[in-house]
Design a protein around this motif. Structure first.
Motif, mmCIF file in Angstrom:
data_model
loop_
_atom_site.group_PDB
_atom_site.id
_atom_site.type_symbol
_atom_site.label_atom_id
_atom_site.label_comp_id
_atom_site.label_asym_id
_atom_site.label_seq_id
_atom_site.Cartn_x
_atom_site.Cartn_y
_atom_site.Cartn_z
ATOM 1 N N PHE A 17 -32.060 3.877 3.254
ATOM 2 C CA PHE A 17 -30.749 3.984 2.609
ATOM 3 C C PHE A 17 -29.902 5.103 3.198
ATOM 4 O O PHE A 17 -28.816 5.382 2.687
ATOM 5 N N ALA A 18 -30.424 5.761 4.222
ATOM 6 C CA ALA A 18 -29.725 6.886 4.842
ATOM 7 C C ALA A 18 -29.356 7.965 3.815
ATOM 8 O O ALA A 18 -28.232 8.461 3.788
ATOM 9 N N LEU A 19 -30.306 8.293 2.943
ATOM 10 C CA LEU A 19 -30.077 9.348 1.964
ATOM 11 C C LEU A 19 -30.752 10.620 2.461
ATOM 12 O O LEU A 19 -31.910 10.589 2.864
ATOM 13 N N SER A 20 -30.005 11.722 2.429
ATOM 14 C CA SER A 20 -30.597 12.959 2.911
ATOM 15 C C SER A 20 -31.508 13.536 1.831
ATOM 16 O O SER A 20 -31.244 13.411 0.630
ATOM 17 N N GLU A 21 -32.575 14.198 2.287
ATOM 18 C CA GLU A 21 -33.562 14.727 1.355
ATOM 19 C C GLU A 21 -33.045 15.995 0.679
ATOM 20 O O GLU A 21 -33.422 16.327 -0.435
ATOM 21 N N LYS A 22 -32.163 16.681 1.380
ATOM 22 C CA LYS A 22 -31.722 18.006 0.929
ATOM 23 C C LYS A 22 -30.464 17.989 0.077
ATOM 24 O O LYS A 22 -30.255 18.855 -0.759
ATOM 25 N N LYS A 23 -29.605 17.016 0.346
ATOM 26 C CA LYS A 23 -28.308 16.986 -0.327
ATOM 27 C C LYS A 23 -28.479 16.962 -1.849
ATOM 28 O O LYS A 23 -29.367 16.301 -2.373
ATOM 29 N N LEU A 24 -27.603 17.686 -2.548
ATOM 30 C CA LEU A 24 -27.710 17.725 -3.999
ATOM 31 C C LEU A 24 -27.079 16.489 -4.631
ATOM 32 O O LEU A 24 -26.137 15.909 -4.096
ATOM 33 N N PHE A 25 -27.630 16.150 -5.772
ATOM 34 C CA PHE A 25 -27.216 14.920 -6.440
ATOM 35 C C PHE A 25 -25.708 14.899 -6.741
ATOM 36 O O PHE A 25 -25.053 13.875 -6.637
ATOM 37 N N LYS A 26 -25.156 16.066 -7.076
ATOM 38 C CA LYS A 26 -23.731 16.091 -7.438
ATOM 39 C C LYS A 26 -22.841 15.780 -6.233
ATOM 40 O O LYS A 26 -21.680 15.441 -6.396
ATOM 41 N N GLY B 270 -35.449 15.297 -2.547
ATOM 42 C CA GLY B 270 -36.761 15.926 -2.393
ATOM 43 C C GLY B 270 -37.302 16.408 -3.737
ATOM 44 O O GLY B 270 -38.483 16.230 -4.045
ATOM 45 N N ASN B 271 -36.409 16.982 -4.553
ATOM 46 C CA ASN B 271 -36.820 17.436 -5.887
ATOM 47 C C ASN B 271 -37.230 16.259 -6.762
ATOM 48 O O ASN B 271 -38.202 16.340 -7.512
ATOM 49 N N VAL B 272 -36.461 15.199 -6.664
ATOM 50 C CA VAL B 272 -36.768 14.009 -7.456
ATOM 51 C C VAL B 272 -38.185 13.540 -7.149
ATOM 52 O O VAL B 272 -38.967 13.220 -8.041
ATOM 53 N N ASN B 273 -38.533 13.552 -5.863
ATOM 54 C CA ASN B 273 -39.885 13.158 -5.461
ATOM 55 C C ASN B 273 -40.941 14.017 -6.153
ATOM 56 O O ASN B 273 -41.912 13.511 -6.709
ATOM 57 N N LEU B 274 -40.711 15.339 -6.151
ATOM 58 C CA LEU B 274 -41.698 16.260 -6.734
ATOM 59 C C LEU B 274 -41.863 16.017 -8.229
ATOM 60 O O LEU B 274 -42.962 16.102 -8.771
ATOM 61 N N ILE B 275 -40.758 15.713 -8.892
ATOM 62 C CA ILE B 275 -40.827 15.492 -10.337
ATOM 63 C C ILE B 275 -41.525 14.163 -10.654
ATOM 64 O O ILE B 275 -42.430 14.095 -11.476
ATOM 65 N N MET B 276 -41.097 13.128 -9.935
ATOM 66 C CA MET B 276 -41.641 11.797 -10.196
ATOM 67 C C MET B 276 -43.148 11.733 -9.941
ATOM 68 O O MET B 276 -43.879 11.016 -10.605
ATOM 69 N N LYS B 277 -43.577 12.505 -8.955
ATOM 70 C CA LYS B 277 -45.000 12.554 -8.625
ATOM 71 C C LYS B 277 -45.841 12.909 -9.855
ATOM 72 O O LYS B 277 -46.976 12.473 -9.996
ATOM 73 N N HIS B 278 -45.238 13.726 -10.716
ATOM 74 C CA HIS B 278 -45.970 14.159 -11.903
ATOM 75 C C HIS B 278 -45.736 13.261 -13.106
ATOM 76 O O HIS B 278 -46.396 13.406 -14.121
#
Lengths: 281, 124
Positions: A119-128, A94-102
């Motif tokens: 891809f069954a990726l959760s929006e909330k899960k942290l990258f690490k 979700g954060n990646v989306n916000l950054i890329m938008k800009h």
């Protein structure tokens, strides 16, 4: 039109140099870049993204010289995935989306979320907390979400299991349903490239051995098993490379220069490359 | 329309596509005016190269089996009976050549071959 065009490109790094590379990727096609570790695949990719400056030659990507100022605009149309995904550990999709938008003017949120779902990726899960496969999928989702015309992937499928690799290849396959879309991918998993590429470019020790249409390569080259005595019956110009063992001889032959009387086995890309690598030494 | 691609067959992929589509036209499964799938669509669905698929379509067009209408796609051409007969004759010829080679290699005369053919005909 060619999506990528390299003409007599050279880059010197002291110990390593990329010599006189000429190759092109026609629009709408997939080009597979193969070669051993250190053959110059990543250097080639860095040069055509203008992440490194060439010493000689010409490079145009999507019709623009990569050294010109306008190339910065063109870069928005290129989706790049390197062998390691590189988002900060504390970010979620979700954060990646916000950054890329800009970052990207052409960023499309809905496409990005579609890919996350696919891809069954959760929006909330942290990258690490992501597995290697998930990281790669996130990087690919991001690369595809700003309406790129060209995808450039450096070893994007290495270290992933066969099922995920196949899923990813299918995405590239789908991406090129549009004839304005092209893909350049480097890998040393040759079977992946054999599955998906229209063209294959083979780099060996900083030189381009060939850049050819994949199916033509497979049609033209074959393997002939023979004895050292039988070898003298094979026309010299049909022999591309040979591997001499104590009990038998294997020859990589060009079918077009051989009569039908020889029993030639089909060669796969890996065979062709291994034979040619040996020949050069 | 179904097309089967075999990687192990030794027959070039473009030839496999070409022959299979040609056979579908010759045996009437594809009729005059039928649209063929787009080159890109077919290539992507079969997961083969676009260039290879284009080569097969080009070959079909050159031989007069299909017509390309710019911007619209590829359509089955009106096959005249002559062309079909010609294709069948070509096929028979290849089979006959194989028979003749085989017969020569094991010393069977033409008379014996003709006799064999007659017997087979009667049995049918």
């Amino acid at each position: 039109m060619n999506a990528i065009e390299l003409k007599r490109v050279t880059k010197n790094y002291g110990a390593f140099s990329l010599k006189d590379i000429t190759l092109s990727l026609p629009s709408g096609c997939i080009l597979g870049l193969v070669g051993e570790n250190g053959a110059g695949k990543s250097t080639t990719i860095r040069l055509l993204l203008n992440a490194a400056a060439r010493d000689a030659g010409e490079i145009t990507v999507l019709g623009r010289d990569v050294r010109k100022k306008e190339f910065r605009r063109v870069k928005e149309q290129i989706g790049v995935v390197l062998d390691e995904a590189y988002y900060p550990d504390v970010l979620s999709a979700g954060n990646v989306n916000l950054i890329m938008k800009h970052i990207y003017r052409s960023w499309q949120e809905d496409i990005f979320y579609d890919y996350l779902k696919r891809f069954a990726l959760s929006e909330k899960k942290l990258f690490k907390e992501y597995s290697r496969g998930m990281k790669m999928k996130l990087a690919i989702a991001a690369a595809l979400s700003h309406q790129p015309k060209l995808l450039v992937l450096d070893e994007a499928t290495s270290g992933l299991d066969p099922v995920i690799r196949d899923e990813i290849l299918e995405i590239f396959n789908d991406f090129t349903r549009d004839e304005d879309h092209s893909v350049l991918l480097s890998s040393h998993i040759i079977s992946d490239l054999e599955k998906i590429s229209d063209y294959i470019a083979y780099l060996h020790q900083g030189k381009l051995v060939f850049c050819e249409e994949k199916d033509r390569l497979l049609e033209e080259y074959g393997i002939l098993h023979t004895t050292s005595a039988g070898l003298s019956d094979v026309p010299k110009d049909a022999i591309e490379a040979k591997r001499q063992g104590r009990y038998s001889t294997e020859v990589l032959v060009r079918r077009s220069r051989l009569s039908g009387a020889f029993d030639v086995e089909p060669a796969n890309l890996e065979d062709i490359m291994l034979f040619m690598a040996k020949k050069g030494e | 329309m179904e097309i089967l691609i075999k990687n192990s067959s030794g027959q070039p992929i473009y030839e496999q596509i070409y022959t299979q589509i040609k056979d579908l036209i010759l045996n009437g499964a594809l009729a005059e005016g039928d649209a063929l799938p787009s080159i890109r669509g077919l290539a992507k669905d079969l997961r083969i190269s676009v260039i290879t698929t284009k080569r097969a379509y080009d070959e079909l067009e050159r031989e007069g089996f299909v017509n390309t209408v710019a911007g619209k796609g590829c359509f089955v051409a009106g096959t005249d009976r002559e062309l079909i007969r010609e294709e069948h004759l070509k096929k028979i010829e290849t089979h006959l050549q194989a028979i003749s080679q085989l017969a020569k290699s094991c010393g069977i005369t033409n008379e014996e071959l003709i006799e064999m053919f007659r017997i087979l005909e009667v049995e049918e």
